[in-house]
Design an enzyme around this catalytic site. Sequence first.
Site, PDB file in Angstrom:
ATOM      1  N   HIS A   1      -4.514  -3.840   7.076  1.00  0.00           N
ATOM      2  CA  HIS A   1      -3.709  -4.086   5.978  1.00  0.00           C
ATOM      3  C   HIS A   1      -3.073  -5.319   6.114  1.00  0.00           C
ATOM      4  O   HIS A   1      -2.230  -5.760   7.001  1.00  0.00           O
ATOM      5  CB  HIS A   1      -2.600  -2.894   6.581  1.00  0.00           C
ATOM      6  CG  HIS A   1      -1.533  -2.545   5.232  1.00  0.00           C
ATOM      7  ND1 HIS A   1      -0.588  -1.752   5.323  1.00  0.00           N
ATOM      8  CD2 HIS A   1      -1.596  -3.069   3.943  1.00  0.00           C
ATOM      9  CE1 HIS A   1      -0.008  -1.710   4.434  1.00  0.00           C
ATOM     10  NE2 HIS A   1      -0.392  -2.473   3.548  1.00  0.00           N
TER      11      HIS A   1
ATOM     12  N   TYR B   1       4.100   2.682   4.946  1.00  0.00           N
ATOM     13  CA  TYR B   1       4.498   3.652   3.751  1.00  0.00           C
ATOM     14  C   TYR B   1       5.893   4.426   4.374  1.00  0.00           C
ATOM     15  O   TYR B   1       5.233   5.508   4.335  1.00  0.00           O
ATOM     16  CB  TYR B   1       3.776   4.365   2.900  1.00  0.00           C
ATOM     17  CG  TYR B   1       2.856   3.473   2.243  1.00  0.00           C
ATOM     18  CD1 TYR B   1       2.721   1.832   2.220  1.00  0.00           C
ATOM     19  CD2 TYR B   1       1.419   3.834   1.689  1.00  0.00           C
ATOM     20  CE1 TYR B   1       1.805   0.986   1.555  1.00  0.00           C
ATOM     21  CE2 TYR B   1       0.454   2.857   0.985  1.00  0.00           C
ATOM     22  CZ  TYR B   1       0.874   1.686   0.985  1.00  0.00           C
ATOM     23  OH  TYR B   1      -0.392   0.644   0.523  1.00  0.00           O
TER      24      TYR B   1
END
Length: 301
Positions: free
Chosen positions: A116, A48
């Site tokens: 992830h 992010y």
Amino acid sequence: MTVVLPRLGLGTAPIGNLFREVSEEDAAATVAAAAREGLTYFDTAPRYGHGLAEDRLGRAIETAGVAEPVISTKAGWLLRPGERVVTDWTERGIRESLESSLRRLRRPAVDILYLHDPDDFADEVRRTGYPAARRLREEGLAGAVGFGMNHCEPLAAYVAEFEVDVVLIAGRFSLLDHDALTTLLPLCLKTGTAVVVGGVFNTGLLADPRPGAMFHYREAPAGVLARAQRCRAVCAEFGVPLAAAAIRFPYLHPAVRSVVVGCRSADEVSRNAESARTEIPPELWHRLAEEGFVPPELLEA
């Protein structure tokens, strides 16, 4: 392992400049607003904003007054100079990823470590990625381990194969997308795996169904936009904002422990927290089921 999760959490991808830039001041104000609203769960990831979301969260949470925050981050992708990201599911890679995250977050450990988006890396996850995450849990660097993904089929396969504490499924259990109900959620209920649902607005469409709105990270097709607008109209008949129904919908399934909503401003946090507190009349759920927005089996209990 039992995972204790607050009902509503803050997703930090927006303060990592997802889609558009967010100032340092607005990022700090977003975390502070979450603290004021009683949100104590914060989900983040190195990807992010190439570490920006973790860094901003780490700095802001120190001054936000959250006594016992619950923080999840992710591993499997290493940050490299020039905004490059490389996959690495080795034990060294998973450990390096988490240790880097802990430095940015200014914390000795995280409550949850998700692997992830390992959709195409089952062999690597099986050999080294998941065992490495388990060892980090045993060492106390992560309280629980699991997977954070956007697709249900590979995520369900991981839940079936491993002893998974918690999963985060994004965008696949919403008023417009019921994919998680087919296999993932029933399986998690059977295995006792905690489920966190992200992407309840499907990249923004269910927050504001206007022309040009995003759906699954792309501009919404005309038919999907029309469906979202119809859903909003049905909610309006009961005086309920569409966003409130979107946030409350995942809780209809007993496997869901928490909903994470991405916010980029204090105002968004306040509005989403208010939506989460909105009581939804049972009659509205049944009307939405008649229109195909709610699977009827969720209302049979």
